[in-house]
Write an enzyme that holds these catalytic residues in place. Structure first.
Site, PDB file in Angstrom:
ATOM      1  N   LYS A   1     -88.015  41.101 -29.258  1.00 44.46           N
ATOM      2  CA  LYS A   1     -88.138  42.460 -28.521  1.00 44.46           C
ATOM      3  C   LYS A   1     -88.500  42.460 -27.294  1.00 44.46           C
ATOM      4  O   LYS A   1     -87.794  43.252 -26.567  1.00 44.46           O
ATOM      5  CB  LYS A   1     -89.523  43.053 -29.452  1.00 44.46           C
ATOM      6  CG  LYS A   1     -89.581  44.492 -28.853  1.00 44.46           C
ATOM      7  CD  LYS A   1     -88.403  45.603 -29.312  1.00 44.46           C
ATOM      8  CE  LYS A   1     -88.705  46.755 -28.464  1.00 44.46           C
ATOM      9  NZ  LYS A   1     -89.558  47.641 -29.172  1.00 44.46           N
TER      10      LYS A   1
ATOM     11  N   LYS B   1     -95.244  48.881 -20.126  1.00 43.85           N
ATOM     12  CA  LYS B   1     -95.867  48.028 -20.986  1.00 43.85           C
ATOM     13  C   LYS B   1     -95.057  46.927 -21.529  1.00 43.85           C
ATOM     14  O   LYS B   1     -95.469  45.751 -21.453  1.00 43.85           O
ATOM     15  CB  LYS B   1     -96.534  48.957 -22.035  1.00 43.85           C
ATOM     16  CG  LYS B   1     -97.719  48.022 -22.915  1.00 43.85           C
ATOM     17  CD  LYS B   1     -97.084  47.706 -24.217  1.00 43.85           C
ATOM     18  CE  LYS B   1     -96.571  48.560 -25.257  1.00 43.85           C
ATOM     19  NZ  LYS B   1     -96.081  48.202 -26.715  1.00 43.85           N
TER      20      LYS B   1
END
Lengths: 298, 298
Positions: A172, A240
């Site tokens: 990811k 983030k």
């Protein structure tokens, strides 16, 4: 009787994912930090739970879809957390995008109680969540992956077991690097071409046909030119995610020069109060640098 | 009788483009700096010419496919150049990737003699040239575009008239930005994920399914993992193209921070004698930084 699943985290991604599971015939027990989302889903047939721990008392498979590493740590390991009530043999599927380090911490704590866990972050955005066409990158044991597969097939289209615990989060992070840098690439191209006098729609059209072609142009090109920067996926969340990528890079001594640079651009946008815009708004940062708006009237 | 076209520049791109035109029934009069390519095409039925000027005596439509701005300037404006012999009303189609500034210089010099010109750079690489599936981005007058369209339809699939003279080169510069930055994005992702222990083939597979999906992954992912860096499209040419993009950015006060950074990476690779590798070899630069080879045996 319908199989029962716990679902924690009913945000922009979690809500449509939960709905798709209900449509597919699963009975959902749900919990969320803000109660409004729970009430909404309960009105559609879901069962509310007052805490993560309360969900774990009623289900043996639980999905979490939370914003960040501390949220997952809290929900699993915190007060009234899942770990208090999950039975040995039950399965946690964490579909949040968080640090591989936190993932391993959670996996290990649960394993000590005989609880199984998969990290299964997704890509494809809210559109993919609504359409049930997410890409799902899964880390963990092969038997756990097979157990969760029918659930993944409701939520996604590209479902890949990428490796052991943590591998899903690593992939990811790789995904978020490529998405962010593609937005940067498209933005630099659009600002240059447009300020040099070319119709940006022509740029999108031509670039889509060759080696420059990408899903950002295909899925977000039109909305970028229409200056629609409503999320979608927020700048502050992508920042983030790049932080996770850079931290992972630090752990493995991997230099990521452009990821670092684009992360700084996102940071500047957050500083300017733009953290809640869609990540395609990276375009506006490049426009700001060039003092030029793509697609403005001549 | 077959329509006759002049073709100058029989390199890795020009040669298969010329062959496709001959297959489509055009009679070609050809010239090239190195004679071997001319001899090869003559053996297939083309007519040789000793100079650009000699081609212009025999044809009214001439295609140039040359490495860089000075080459186009030489062939058109230099000694025995096209401008010496092209008749008023004839058409130059420059399919090279060169500076928009040189393009405008050439257009204006030809226009003063009544000669028409299009800038029509392409994307899609040698594979696209061979398959006749190039993207062609065309700058110039609409009537000249219509005149050249049957030729473009032999060579390419996505054919777009993007604007006035020079616009084709501007869009090509945009294209080269996106391609280079996509190679960088994929390379950072592959080095990070692979050094963190994930099978790079899984990374390519998963990223292809979501918003990270792009043509670089689709068309070059496998060859990058196989460590096949034979051109294809050479680093030194892509560096030249990013130079054009940065120069254009300078002309229009457009900051291109990541294009500038990746251009410096290409420069370093050229300095290390890697300029003749395929641009996908940008991967090896990131590997070098991380002291890790993607896909090496564990």
């Amino acid at each position: 009787m319908a199989e029962r699943i716990g679902f924690i985290g009913l945000g922009i991604m979690g809500m449509p994912m939960a709905r798709n599971l209900m449509k597919a015939g699963y009975e959902l027990v749900v919990h969320n930090r803000s109660q409004a989302a729970v009430d909404e889903l309960v009105s559609e047939g879901a069962i509310p739970a007052a805490s993560p721990s309360a969900i774990a008392l009623q289900t043996t498979v639980i999905i979490t879809m939370l914003p960040d590493s501390p949220d997952v740590r809290d929900v699993v390991l915190g007060e009234d957390g899942l770990i208090d009530s999950m039975d040995a043999g039950s399965l946690l599927i964490d579909m949040s995008t968080i640090s591989p380090v936190t993932t391993l911490e959670v996996h290990q704590a649960l394993a000590a109680k005989g609880v199984h866990a998969l990290d299964a972050p997704v890509s494809g955005g809210d559109k993919g969540a609504i359409a049930g066409t997410l890409s799902i990158m899964v880390g963990g044991d092969a038997t756990d992956f097979e157990r969760a597969k029918p659930i993944f097939e409701v939520l996604g289209k590209t479902i890949v077991h990428v490796g052991a615990a943590g591998a899903g989060q690593t992939v990811k992070a790789c995904n978020q690097i490529v998405v962010a840098l593609t937005f940067e690439a498209v933005s630099e191209a659009l600002v240059l071409g447009s300020k040099a006098g070319v119709d940006p729609e022509k740029i999108v059209q031509v670039l889509s046909g060759g080696l420059a072609g990408n899903k950002v142009l295909e899925l977000r090109g039109a909305s970028m030119l229409a200056r629609n920067f409503q999320p979608g996926f927020r700048i502050k969340l992508h920042r983030k995610d790049l932080g996770i990528a850079l931290d992972t890079g630090k752990s493995y001594d991997v230099a990521l020069p452009v990821t670092a640079l684009v992360s700084q651009m996102f940071a500047s946008m957050v500083a300017h109060g733009e953290g809640d815009l869609d990540h395609s708004a990276l375009l506006t940062h490049l426009e700001e640098l060039a003092n030029h708006q793509v697609g403005q009237s001549e």
